[in-house]
Design a protein around this motif. Structure first.
Motif, PDB file in Angstrom:
ATOM      1  N   THR A   9       0.847  -1.189   0.000  1.00  0.00           N
ATOM      2  CA  THR A   9       0.000   0.000   0.000  1.00  0.00           C
ATOM      3  C   THR A   9       0.887   1.246   0.000  1.00  0.00           C
ATOM      4  OG1 THR A   9      -0.086   0.164   2.432  1.00  0.00           O
ATOM      5  CG2 THR A   9      -1.753  -1.236   1.363  1.00  0.00           C
ATOM      6  N   ALA A  10       0.256   2.405  -0.097  1.00  0.00           N
ATOM      7  CA  ALA A  10       1.024   3.652  -0.156  1.00  0.00           C
ATOM      8  C   ALA A  10       1.879   3.860   1.083  1.00  0.00           C
ATOM      9  CB  ALA A  10       0.071   4.831  -0.339  1.00  0.00           C
ATOM     10  N   VAL A  11       1.420   3.350   2.233  1.00  0.00           N
ATOM     11  CA  VAL A  11       2.188   3.555   3.461  1.00  0.00           C
ATOM     12  C   VAL A  11       3.509   2.781   3.406  1.00  0.00           C
ATOM     13  CG1 VAL A  11       1.396   1.661   4.973  1.00  0.00           C
ATOM     14  CG2 VAL A  11       1.800   3.922   5.927  1.00  0.00           C
ATOM     15  N   CYS A  12       3.574   1.713   2.602  1.00  0.00           N
ATOM     16  CA  CYS A  12       4.832   0.975   2.446  1.00  0.00           C
ATOM     17  C   CYS A  12       5.892   1.866   1.804  1.00  0.00           C
ATOM     18  CB  CYS A  12       4.614  -0.280   1.608  1.00  0.00           C
ATOM     19  SG  CYS A  12       3.542  -1.515   2.355  1.00  0.00           S
ATOM     20  N   ASP A  13       5.495   2.630   0.781  1.00  0.00           N
ATOM     21  CA  ASP A  13       6.436   3.545   0.139  1.00  0.00           C
ATOM     22  C   ASP A  13       6.861   4.652   1.097  1.00  0.00           C
ATOM     23  OD1 ASP A  13       6.398   2.190  -2.308  1.00  0.00           O
ATOM     24  OD2 ASP A  13       4.619   3.277  -2.990  1.00  0.00           O
ATOM     25  N   LEU A  14       5.909   5.130   1.897  1.00  0.00           N
ATOM     26  CA  LEU A  14       6.204   6.215   2.833  1.00  0.00           C
ATOM     27  C   LEU A  14       7.200   5.775   3.904  1.00  0.00           C
ATOM     28  CD1 LEU A  14       5.553   9.119   3.777  1.00  0.00           C
ATOM     29  CD2 LEU A  14       3.658   8.150   5.106  1.00  0.00           C
ATOM     30  N   LEU A  15       7.023   4.560   4.417  1.00  0.00           N
ATOM     31  CA  LEU A  15       7.863   4.078   5.510  1.00  0.00           C
ATOM     32  C   LEU A  15       9.072   3.283   5.021  1.00  0.00           C
ATOM     33  CD1 LEU A  15       5.097   2.908   8.017  1.00  0.00           C
ATOM     34  CD2 LEU A  15       6.381   5.061   8.051  1.00  0.00           C
ATOM     35  N   GLY A  16       9.037   2.843   3.765  1.00  0.00           N
ATOM     36  CA  GLY A  16      10.156   2.090   3.226  1.00  0.00           C
ATOM     37  C   GLY A  16      10.149   0.621   3.583  1.00  0.00           C
ATOM     38  N   CYS A  17       8.944   0.048   3.767  1.00  0.00           N
ATOM     39  CA  CYS A  17       8.841  -1.373   4.097  1.00  0.00           C
ATOM     40  C   CYS A  17       8.161  -2.119   2.959  1.00  0.00           C
ATOM     41  CB  CYS A  17       8.075  -1.588   5.398  1.00  0.00           C
ATOM     42  SG  CYS A  17       6.454  -0.796   5.474  1.00  0.00           S
ATOM     43  N   GLN A  18       8.265  -3.431   2.964  1.00  0.00           N
ATOM     44  CA  GLN A  18       7.679  -4.252   1.908  1.00  0.00           C
ATOM     45  C   GLN A  18       6.222  -4.575   2.178  1.00  0.00           C
ATOM     46  OE1 GLN A  18       9.876  -7.858   1.322  1.00  0.00           O
ATOM     47  NE2 GLN A  18       8.741  -8.470  -0.514  1.00  0.00           N
ATOM     48  N   TYR A  19       5.893  -4.785   3.456  1.00  0.00           N
ATOM     49  CA  TYR A  19       4.539  -5.159   3.829  1.00  0.00           C
ATOM     50  C   TYR A  19       3.956  -4.134   4.798  1.00  0.00           C
ATOM     51  CZ  TYR A  19       6.481  -9.604   2.217  1.00  0.00           C
ATOM     52  OH  TYR A  19       7.105 -10.583   1.487  1.00  0.00           O
ATOM     53  N   PRO A  20       2.646  -3.895   4.745  1.00  0.00           N
ATOM     54  CA  PRO A  20       2.031  -2.887   5.620  1.00  0.00           C
ATOM     55  C   PRO A  20       1.716  -3.438   7.005  1.00  0.00           C
ATOM     56  CG  PRO A  20       0.359  -3.796   4.175  1.00  0.00           C
ATOM     57  CD  PRO A  20       1.661  -4.466   3.788  1.00  0.00           C
ATOM     58  N   ILE A  21       2.765  -3.907   7.667  1.00  0.00           N
ATOM     59  CA  ILE A  21       2.660  -4.478   9.011  1.00  0.00           C
ATOM     60  C   ILE A  21       3.618  -3.712   9.908  1.00  0.00           C
ATOM     61  CG2 ILE A  21       2.918  -6.545  10.424  1.00  0.00           C
ATOM     62  CD1 ILE A  21       2.588  -8.160   7.761  1.00  0.00           C
ATOM     63  N   LEU A  22       3.094  -2.960  10.847  1.00  0.00           N
ATOM     64  CA  LEU A  22       3.915  -2.151  11.753  1.00  0.00           C
ATOM     65  C   LEU A  22       3.995  -2.848  13.104  1.00  0.00           C
ATOM     66  CD1 LEU A  22       2.907  -0.124   9.529  1.00  0.00           C
ATOM     67  CD2 LEU A  22       3.082   1.655  11.292  1.00  0.00           C
ATOM     68  N   GLN A  23       5.192  -2.977  13.628  1.00  0.00           N
ATOM     69  CA  GLN A  23       5.391  -3.527  14.962  1.00  0.00           C
ATOM     70  C   GLN A  23       5.208  -2.420  15.990  1.00  0.00           C
ATOM     71  OE1 GLN A  23       9.455  -3.846  16.072  1.00  0.00           O
ATOM     72  NE2 GLN A  23       8.524  -3.253  18.016  1.00  0.00           N
ATOM     73  N   ALA A  24       4.413  -2.672  17.006  1.00  0.00           N
ATOM     74  CA  ALA A  24       4.154  -1.659  18.034  1.00  0.00           C
ATOM     75  C   ALA A  24       5.420  -1.331  18.808  1.00  0.00           C
ATOM     76  CB  ALA A  24       3.064  -2.150  18.983  1.00  0.00           C
ATOM     77  N   GLY A  25       5.543  -0.072  19.213  1.00  0.00           N
ATOM     78  CA  GLY A  25       6.704   0.376  19.979  1.00  0.00           C
ATOM     79  C   GLY A  25       6.523   0.135  21.457  1.00  0.00           C
ATOM     80  N   MET A  26       6.574  -1.100  21.860  1.00  0.00           N
ATOM     81  CA  MET A  26       6.284  -1.502  23.233  1.00  0.00           C
ATOM     82  C   MET A  26       7.462  -1.207  24.140  1.00  0.00           C
ATOM     83  SD  MET A  26       4.623  -5.067  21.913  1.00  0.00           S
ATOM     84  CE  MET A  26       6.024  -5.278  20.788  1.00  0.00           C
ATOM     85  N   GLY A  27       7.277  -0.277  25.083  1.00  0.00           N
ATOM     86  CA  GLY A  27       8.358   0.112  25.968  1.00  0.00           C
ATOM     87  C   GLY A  27       8.939  -1.074  26.715  1.00  0.00           C
ATOM     88  N   GLY A  28      10.256  -1.198  26.704  1.00  0.00           N
ATOM     89  CA  GLY A  28      10.923  -2.295  27.379  1.00  0.00           C
ATOM     90  C   GLY A  28      11.040  -3.529  26.524  1.00  0.00           C
TER      91      GLY A  28
END
Length: 336
Positions: A9-28
């Motif tokens: 998707t377009a967000v892949c181009d924006l973020l520079g990833c292959q798949y539109p799957i974002l890993q959550a920024g879980m503290g710790g």
């Protein structure tokens, strides 16, 4: 030949990833090993650096870059961090030329502006339509719309199924679904609701690369969707009335009849664990990490209702591959 990445998707181009799957920024939990592994798998990794020192942030960014040449993000939470520390954290991220920042909780326009001025892509995680609109107006590039099914801190009580299309309709920038997304079928569902991808936490906690303690990972594997509790009882270290979703445990048994209305000032500070000399208190927002010792089962074991879909501890690559392949199969079934 069939396009091997029909999920792009377009967000892949924006973020520079292959798949539109974002890993959550879980503290710790989301340290360099996990963030790099997720990015190497073609998804988008993130360092969870909430209330961490600039020195640790510098070390972790350097370690990510030693493990991958792919883009990643750093997650900070301005409104849950002392102003002086947040200033130092953000300054270090900017100095280290982090490609993307992910902010959460209340929208702080100045933080977004500073990150944007430094050339960062800014992703903002929200729990309401109003916060999504404010984040876009403040300059955010991507919205993560988090439903109440999610693990960790929650900003509202609306489900992903309801919230996601409302946010999509309210803003003009890409929206990512969060809360209950841990499979390829849920990725396809998010796309059908107008999102451009999904944001996953629970399924990545239970990976070999996660910095979560083995106890936390195994509890997720053993849990079902109904084995979590939405409560504000884990109140130490965060602003009052900041609810979370955690796994039910010995620590939650007494609060299950009355999960809300707990204030930090009324909670007895009783140490149950430690991390390299730092005391860890019962009902704090600390989750069990590899670096901790003590009665870890009494700590906040964050997990969303998608825990019922996690049946084993896998490598991050295996998690991403499974989501992608299931999504592709699901799309083909729908097309036929």
């Amino acid at each position: 030949m069939t396009n091997p990445t029909p999920l792009k998707t377009a967000v892949c181009d924006l973020l520079g990833c292959q798949y539109p799957i974002l890993q959550a920024g879980m503290g710790g939990v989301a340290r360099a090993e996990l963030a790099a592994a997720v990015s190497n798998a073609g998804a988008f990794g993130c360092l969870g650096m909430v209330r961490e020192s600039p020195e640790l942030i510098r070390q972790q960014i350097g370690e990510v870059r030693s493990l991958t040449d792919r883009p990643f993000a750093v997650n900070l939470i301005p409104s849950a961090t002392d102003a002086g520390l947040f200033e130092a954290e953000l300054a270090e991220c900017i100095r280290m030329n982090v490609p993307a920042m992910i902010f959460f909780w209340h929208v702080v326009p100045d933080a977004i502006r500073r990150a944007k001025d430094a050339g960062c892509v800014v992703v903002h995680q929200v729990g309401t339509v109003e916060q999504a609109v404010l984040a876009e107006a403040s300059g955010a590039d991507v919205i993560v719309a988090q439903g109440v099914e999610a693990g960790g801190h929650l900003h509202d009580t609306v489900t992903s199924l309801v919230l996601l299309p409302q946010v999509v309709d309210a803003v003009s920038i890409p929206v990512i679904g969060s809360g209950g997304f841990a499979s390829g079928r849920s990725l396809v569902a998010a796309l059908a609701l107008g999102a451009q991808g999904i944001h996953c936490g629970t399924v990545f906690v239970a990976t070999t690369e996660s910095f979560a303690h083995a106890i936390h990972k195994q509890k997720i594997v053993e849990s079902q969707a109904g084995d979590t509790i939405h409560t504000d009882a884990f109140a130490l270290n965060w602003p009052p009335h900041s609810p979370v979703r955690v796994l039910k445990s010995e620590a939650t048994a007494a609060i299950e009849p009355h999960p809300f209305g707990h204030l930090p000032d009324l909670i007895e500070r009783r140490q149950v664990a430690e991390e390299e000399g730092r005391p860890i208190y019962l009902m704090s927002t600390d989750s069990p990490l590899r670096s901790m010792t003590g009665d870890l089962e009494k700590l906040a074991m964050y997990a969303g209702q998608s825990a019922g879909q996690v049946v084993r501890v896998d490598d991050a690559q295996e998690v991403v591959d499974r989501i992608v392949q299931e999504a592709i199969v699901t799309l083909r079934k729908l097309e036929s």
